[in-house]
Design a protein around this motif. Structure first.
Motif, PDB file in Angstrom:
ATOM      1  N   GLY C 230       0.534  -1.208   0.281  1.00  0.00           N
ATOM      2  CA  GLY C 230       0.323   0.345   0.008  1.00  0.00           C
ATOM      3  C   GLY C 230       0.741   1.272   0.169  1.00  0.00           C
ATOM      4  O   GLY C 230       1.978   1.108  -0.013  1.00  0.00           O
ATOM      5  N   ILE C 232       2.300   4.035   0.592  1.00  0.00           N
ATOM      6  CA  ILE C 232       4.178   4.132   1.693  1.00  0.00           C
ATOM      7  C   ILE C 232       3.669   5.976   2.035  1.00  0.00           C
ATOM      8  O   ILE C 232       3.686   7.268   2.006  1.00  0.00           O
ATOM      9  N   ILE C 233       3.652   5.140   3.204  1.00  0.00           N
ATOM     10  CA  ILE C 233       3.653   7.321   4.293  1.00  0.00           C
ATOM     11  C   ILE C 233       5.038   8.267   4.646  1.00  0.00           C
ATOM     12  O   ILE C 233       4.941   8.289   4.948  1.00  0.00           O
ATOM     13  N   GLU C 234       5.791   6.854   5.283  1.00  0.00           N
ATOM     14  CA  GLU C 234       6.949   7.064   6.164  1.00  0.00           C
ATOM     15  C   GLU C 234       7.764   5.923   6.031  1.00  0.00           C
ATOM     16  O   GLU C 234       7.318   5.293   6.740  1.00  0.00           O
ATOM     17  N   GLN C 235       8.688   6.823   6.358  1.00  0.00           N
ATOM     18  CA  GLN C 235       9.426   5.315   6.917  1.00  0.00           C
ATOM     19  C   GLN C 235      10.730   5.823   7.314  1.00  0.00           C
ATOM     20  O   GLN C 235      11.645   7.380   7.235  1.00  0.00           O
ATOM     21  N   ARG C 263       4.639   9.030  14.120  1.00  0.00           N
ATOM     22  CA  ARG C 263       4.764  10.233  12.914  1.00  0.00           C
ATOM     23  C   ARG C 263       3.401  10.107  11.737  1.00  0.00           C
ATOM     24  O   ARG C 263       2.623  10.855  11.109  1.00  0.00           O
ATOM     25  N   ARG C 279       0.553   6.114  -4.150  1.00  0.00           N
ATOM     26  CA  ARG C 279       1.448   6.888  -3.556  1.00  0.00           C
ATOM     27  C   ARG C 279       1.258   8.393  -2.831  1.00  0.00           C
ATOM     28  O   ARG C 279      -0.201   8.211  -2.364  1.00  0.00           O
ATOM     29  N   THR C 280       1.905   8.958  -1.076  1.00  0.00           N
ATOM     30  CA  THR C 280       1.600   9.715  -0.798  1.00  0.00           C
ATOM     31  C   THR C 280       1.861  11.059  -1.276  1.00  0.00           C
ATOM     32  O   THR C 280       3.126  11.674  -1.349  1.00  0.00           O
ATOM     33  N   VAL C 281       1.187  12.456  -1.131  1.00  0.00           N
ATOM     34  CA  VAL C 281       2.154  13.420  -0.984  1.00  0.00           C
ATOM     35  C   VAL C 281       1.703  13.275   0.512  1.00  0.00           C
ATOM     36  O   VAL C 281       0.809  13.255   0.999  1.00  0.00           O
ATOM     37  N   VAL C 282       2.896  13.987   1.375  1.00  0.00           N
ATOM     38  CA  VAL C 282       3.028  14.210   2.897  1.00  0.00           C
ATOM     39  C   VAL C 282       2.680  15.600   2.905  1.00  0.00           C
ATOM     40  O   VAL C 282       3.983  16.070   3.359  1.00  0.00           O
TER      41      VAL C 282
ATOM     42  N   ARG D 211       7.209   3.457  -6.558  1.00  0.00           N
ATOM     43  CA  ARG D 211       7.019   2.985  -5.499  1.00  0.00           C
ATOM     44  C   ARG D 211       6.677   3.573  -4.809  1.00  0.00           C
ATOM     45  O   ARG D 211       6.056   2.970  -3.568  1.00  0.00           O
ATOM     46  N   GLY D 212       6.902   4.296  -4.571  1.00  0.00           N
ATOM     47  CA  GLY D 212       6.205   5.878  -3.792  1.00  0.00           C
ATOM     48  C   GLY D 212       7.960   5.966  -2.189  1.00  0.00           C
ATOM     49  O   GLY D 212       7.023   5.871  -0.790  1.00  0.00           O
ATOM     50  N   LYS D 214      10.125   6.462   0.641  1.00  0.00           N
ATOM     51  CA  LYS D 214      10.045   7.605   1.261  1.00  0.00           C
ATOM     52  C   LYS D 214      11.523   8.200   1.642  1.00  0.00           C
ATOM     53  O   LYS D 214      12.188   9.518   1.602  1.00  0.00           O
ATOM     54  N   ILE D 215      12.333   7.489   1.517  1.00  0.00           N
ATOM     55  CA  ILE D 215      13.717   6.543   1.166  1.00  0.00           C
ATOM     56  C   ILE D 215      14.468   6.447   0.129  1.00  0.00           C
ATOM     57  O   ILE D 215      14.374   5.255  -0.327  1.00  0.00           O
ATOM     58  N   HIS D 242       7.366  13.610  -1.387  1.00  0.00           N
ATOM     59  CA  HIS D 242       7.044  13.686  -3.254  1.00  0.00           C
ATOM     60  C   HIS D 242       7.730  14.569  -3.848  1.00  0.00           C
ATOM     61  O   HIS D 242       7.163  14.636  -4.915  1.00  0.00           O
TER      62      HIS D 242
END
Lengths: 284, 284, 284, 284
Positions: C230, C232-235, C263, C279-282, D211-212, D214-215, D242
């Motif tokens: 799904g 990804i919001i944060e890593q 977070r 994808r997400t835009v945060v 895959r979107g 964040k890192i 993003h």
């Protein structure tokens, strides 16, 4: 990416309707916004924004944009700058003996990581003349002593004017620039080899080693008359351990200095940095 | 992991044969080394080592290890400590009003991230009494003023003796401990909410905000009479931006403080930290 | 901060004038924008924005905002959500046996790091019942087997409806939620204990150890029918070395899981996350 | 630092007395140990160590060290390597069209960050010939197609022999080396532009963007017949958002690739990397 854009950097006292007023100015003239970001510093009561739009199809001719926006900005008590993406800024890189930041900036320039011209390198030592020649950049050796500083700074200033320099990048210049010079040419960006405000002044890696820190850093900032106290643009850090002696800190620090300076130069050249008070907003 | 081990932490002037002499002492007595690490500080001419071995099958009875090793250490002019893994250290946690480090240490203790007993919490405020009770830890409220500090510190010292405390962890205690107290009880570990040596003293997040830094940090260190100047055990940092006001720095900083303090406490309790001069070696 | 605000999250095909149109809607109704950020995905031809304004002094009554904005959004083919800051979202935390993420979320909730109500904990094991009771949260033990999964999921769904839950947070739930369930209740946020897409599925720390990686990670993402795939919001990541065995990876990973999940939950609850495609835009 | 040293890298089944036996071998022959580190992989029952000592004053002549230590190693069933610091390893750098890793390695070589000779650059494209000439390194253009690969690899192998190459560094070579080649010349170190095992194979930045994540990351590893599956030496990561499109990922990734490859090359050349199974111990 290559079509010309205009960018406004604006700061003004916060009030209702600012986003609408600025966006309407672009929209009413047929502009296509490709980047807009804003920040409100509630403590300072300040609104800060960066807005970039394509000039293709914009109804106002370039020379009328500033006067037209000025009429909007004036009642808002706004400070603002207008930049065009096809006006290529001219950089002078000032160095001393170390070559890592110089090499790095030149490589990134060639790799088109930022858009600028680099017609001039100034150094207080002759060591990096060869590097300058290798890449076809004019090199001026201007040695500095306590006694000759005022006359040499006058010479430096003359060179900046001659080469039509917009920005001076102190890429490990290792000399203090006088307040008088800064006053006359305020667009100076420096890389300091510590995590400011820790370890101000000379030999920060020796200071860091003495203090026994577990992390070292580097800081890119605009130069102001107070030493290492100007507005910070970018910082980064690296972990160290008891196994790292001063030489290791210096080696690891070079990687930090290169990347931190490069990021700051890039942000500056893309007109993403807005200074207010002793702080910066870096619009991403 | 659960079988008892002995650990030697040794520092002495560097010379040939140190590794061999120390390893032979273990081997000759039938010990099985499970961790050995050494470091030479060439500038200081100092050899530092940590060696841990299983007590099962070790031929020397416990009470004879120290005298036997002492005979080896003496001609080497070595400073050394001997620890047994089944001697459970006793911790007093000192807090003020903030609960995040306290909660975190208690959770990690319950999760067996480190081996210790936590029989005592001391605070200059009554706020966290409930937390202490919730986890069945004795709580002593000892308010501090300029006037009563000497008598209150005497009271604190009495409690440490009564509870047979080995280590005091200042988990956001927000009070300066007097040099006299430190002299009497030197095993004190503190979390400072900045990247030391930047922002010494009070309100480091406010200082950091004022300076406009792009990265904040936290530092765990041993407490010495000079404020925030003791040997650093662990540091970590987090990136911040213009969008973060002081409250955001404090919030982000809490996550740093928790993890940095926890790592330092764990390293200390596993006898991995060797202090020399104002520096630490943290054996991993 | 405490005065009520409205937030619009909008995505629509990119075209001229979008910033102006949306800002004008707020301004024309007397709203004071306190946060506005936008992003254009040029590859997808999509404009995405978040705009937040104070309801005090806004001329439109709440119930008319959605219809009024709908009239603007419709010709723009916009997808949009409207949120009011004083509508407190209700969270169900789902756990298995591990308590670190649960404790952490509860602590942050108490510390007001995010605004929500947490009336319900669901677990397939009874272990954390005591924690739930300690903090006065209802706990439902719903064991899952291959056979009973459909009936148990029906039971879970009933509980979510009963407790009027807006968001399910899988805080180390360690069970796969069926596509059917996700279809019926799509607002599910999960913490996966690896740097996705590396080490999908079970035992990621064992997989990471086997592969000999030098860095481990954790990923918070929205749950979709495809496992661990799904948006990804944060890593975040942590460095490991050869000294870390699987137990060490698990221990270090817990710190990552806590902070990454927290977070993501905070960003979600502040309506800062906009999903498009996978994808997400945060918005920060 | 400049006085010659010998280094032993040893792995053998764990047993009592290993540290003592190895340290005694050095000490008995009058050696001064300047670095010693060991690690026990309890799961594998394996002891791994690196020990480095000064050759000045060492009683054994160089040519007798290997036979003498061999006699000790044989009953321990040890695998071991012996290196002398004044034997300068010879590197071939293989590139394709991108110059950032090549420039970086050359700059670090000149800056004496590692000790080696770089007599040879091989590329499947002619683009970087000029860079090679600029720094006086022989450049061989060996284009690769599916059809000519075996003959071209034979040619590459011949060059490695001719130039007496010890290590091949794939500095963005962008070609798969055949298992047959690896079999004949196994000392190959590669930089892969992702956080392995995520995004194996081609276009990892495009995969990462899809895959979107964040890192993003980079991985330096030894090359084995299975693609991107060899023992990992070093990894590092950078945060993206993003706002970063594929071109930004590539740009940010270059900084990672440079530094990760450089660290791995340096560790390898200092004989700090011990491979066992598909894992590495990197002694620091």
């Amino acid at each position: 990416m290559n079509r010309p854009t205009a960018t406004l950097l604006i700061s003004c006292p916060d009030q209702k309707g600012l986003v609408a007023k600025i966006a309407n100015f672009i929209y009413a003239n047929g502009g296509n916004i490709i980047h807009a970001d804003q920040h409100t510093d509630f403590a300072a009561g300040l609104f800060l924004t960066r807005i970039e739009w394509q000039l293709d199809g914009f109804n106002l001719p370039r020379e009328l944009i500033a006067p037209a926006f000025g009429a909007i900005a004036q009642p808002l008590q706004a400070h603002w700058q207008l930049h065009f993406s096809d006006t290529i800024p001219r950089i002078a890189i000032w160095v001393s003996k170390q070559d890592h930041c110089l090499f790095d900036l030149i490589w990134r320039h060639k790799a088109k990581e930022f858009t600028a011209e680099i017609p001039l390198i100034i150094s207080n030592h002759p060591d990096l003349k060869e590097v300058a020649e290798q890449f076809g950049i004019d090199f001026h050796h201007i040695p500095i002593t306590k006694e000759n500083k005022p006359t040499q700074e006058a010479q430096q200033l003359k060179l900046l004017q001659h080469y039509k320099i917009d920005l001076v990048v102190l890429a490990k210049y290792m000399q203090i620039v006088s307040p008088d010079f800064i006053n006359k040419f305020p667009n100076i960006l420096n890389i300091h080899h510590s995590f400011l405000p820790a370890f101000i002044g000379t030999s920060p890696y020796h200071q860091a080693y003495q203090r026994g820190v577990k992390i070292i850093g580097a800081t890119a900032h605009y130069v102001t008359p107070e030493l290492d106290a100007g507005p910070i643009i970018e910082q980064d850090v690296a972990r160290v351990s008891h196994r790292d002696d001063v030489a290791d800190l210096i080696r690891k620090g070079k990687d930090l200095e290169r990347v931190v300076l490069a990021r700051a130069v890039r942000s500056h050249l893309q007109n993403r940095v807005l200074v207010y008070g002793n702080r910066t907003v870096v619009f991403e």
